[in-house]
Motif scaffolding. Structure first.
Motif, short mmCIF file in Angstrom:
data_model
loop_
_atom_site.label_atom_id
_atom_site.label_comp_id
_atom_site.label_asym_id
_atom_site.label_seq_id
_atom_site.Cartn_x
_atom_site.Cartn_y
_atom_site.Cartn_z
N GLY A 1 -3.49 5.90 15.18
CA GLY A 1 -2.42 5.55 16.11
C GLY A 1 -2.13 4.07 15.99
O GLY A 1 -2.72 3.36 15.19
N GLY A 2 -1.21 3.60 16.79
CA GLY A 2 -0.78 2.21 16.74
C GLY A 2 0.57 2.11 16.07
O GLY A 2 1.16 3.09 15.64
N SER A 3 1.07 0.89 15.95
CA SER A 3 2.36 0.69 15.29
C SER A 3 2.19 0.94 13.80
O SER A 3 1.07 0.91 13.28
CB SER A 3 2.86 -0.72 15.55
N PRO A 4 3.29 1.19 13.07
CA PRO A 4 3.17 1.49 11.64
C PRO A 4 2.46 0.43 10.82
O PRO A 4 1.94 0.70 9.77
CB PRO A 4 4.61 1.64 11.19
N TYR A 5 2.41 -0.81 11.29
CA TYR A 5 1.76 -1.86 10.53
C TYR A 5 0.37 -2.18 11.05
O TYR A 5 -0.31 -3.05 10.54
CB TYR A 5 2.62 -3.13 10.54
N GLU A 6 -0.07 -1.50 12.08
CA GLU A 6 -1.38 -1.78 12.68
C GLU A 6 -2.13 -0.49 13.00
O GLU A 6 -2.85 -0.43 13.98
CB GLU A 6 -1.19 -2.61 13.95
N GLU A 7 -1.96 0.53 12.18
CA GLU A 7 -2.61 1.81 12.45
C GLU A 7 -4.12 1.68 12.36
O GLU A 7 -4.64 1.00 11.48
CB GLU A 7 -2.09 2.86 11.46
N ALA A 8 -4.82 2.32 13.29
CA ALA A 8 -6.26 2.18 13.41
C ALA A 8 -6.89 3.53 13.71
O ALA A 8 -6.20 4.52 13.98
CB ALA A 8 -6.59 1.19 14.54
N LEU A 9 -8.24 3.58 13.67
CA LEU A 9 -8.99 4.79 13.95
C LEU A 9 -9.27 4.90 15.44
O LEU A 9 -9.79 3.96 16.05
CB LEU A 9 -10.32 4.79 13.19
N TYR A 10 -8.94 6.04 16.01
CA TYR A 10 -9.25 6.36 17.40
C TYR A 10 -10.13 7.60 17.40
O TYR A 10 -10.00 8.45 16.53
CB TYR A 10 -7.96 6.68 18.18
N LEU A 11 -10.99 7.70 18.39
CA LEU A 11 -11.83 8.88 18.54
C LEU A 11 -11.73 9.41 19.96
O LEU A 11 -11.63 8.63 20.92
CB LEU A 11 -13.30 8.54 18.25
N SER A 12 -11.75 10.72 20.10
CA SER A 12 -11.84 11.39 21.39
C SER A 12 -12.92 12.45 21.28
O SER A 12 -13.30 12.85 20.18
CB SER A 12 -10.51 12.04 21.76
N TYR A 13 -13.43 12.90 22.43
CA TYR A 13 -14.48 13.90 22.40
C TYR A 13 -14.20 14.99 23.43
O TYR A 13 -13.47 14.80 24.40
CB TYR A 13 -15.86 13.28 22.65
N ALA A 14 -14.80 16.12 23.18
CA ALA A 14 -14.80 17.23 24.14
C ALA A 14 -16.23 17.74 24.19
O ALA A 14 -16.86 17.95 23.15
CB ALA A 14 -13.86 18.34 23.71
N GLU A 15 -16.76 17.90 25.39
CA GLU A 15 -18.09 18.50 25.50
C GLU A 15 -18.03 19.91 24.97
O GLU A 15 -17.02 20.59 25.10
CB GLU A 15 -18.55 18.47 26.96
#
Length: 161
Positions: A13-27
């Motif tokens: 996610g992030g802007s097209p020039y600053e895309e980064a790794l995001y994590l989410s979890y579900a039990e």
């Protein structure tokens, strides 16, 4: 067989020039649907790239059963105008805990396409190919092909590191 305590969703996610790794979890108790994920790190990126095109697209996370922890692979796509969606590299990181990460590595996967401005490499994933005699290897696969035509392919390579 080990039980699964949680499901991890990796996304960029992030802007097209600053895309980064995001994590989410579900039990993941018995019978969990895995459809209700909670963002980790207060919804902020857990990893920003400092290598290659310095963006993280199409991340894939898997347990590293050889070295422990996790291996992350992602597309290395420049986000600069006409070069967007072009590339011959993937990026990889190792993490013991999905909180801290090594510096990462830029890996050329299409050496014969380095000078082809129309080549695109994206969406890498990997699996461990166990060998009972001790010669385990990682199999990396990705999509690639000519950007201006319809010759897109699924491509793979094997490595011990």
């Amino acid at each position: 067989m080990a039980t699964c305590a949680a499901l991890i969703l990796a996304y960029f996610g992030g802007s097209p020039y600053e895309e980064a790794l995001y994590l989410s979890y579900a039990e993941a108790p018995s019978g969990a649907s895995g459809v209700s994920f909670t963002p980790l790190n207060a919804g902020q990126p857990v990893l920003n790239s400092t290598i290659g095109a310095k963006t993280i697209r199409d991340p894939f996370v898997n347990r590293d059963l050889i070295n422990g922890g996790f291996r992350i692979v992602a597309s290395d796509m420049p986000a600069d105008g006409d070069a967007y969606w072009r590339g011959t590299h993937i990026r990889t990181w190792h993490s013991k805990d999905l909180i801290s990460f090594d510096d990462g590595h830029l890996v050329t996967v299409m050496q014969d396409k380095l000078d082809d401005p129309d080549w695109v490499t994206w969406a890498p994933e990997w699996i461990l190919n166990p060998d009972p005699s001790g010669g385990d290897e990682f199999v990396v696969f990705w999509s690639g092909g000519g950007f201006e035509d319809t010759s897109l392919k699924n491509i793979w390579a094997a490595t011990i590191d």
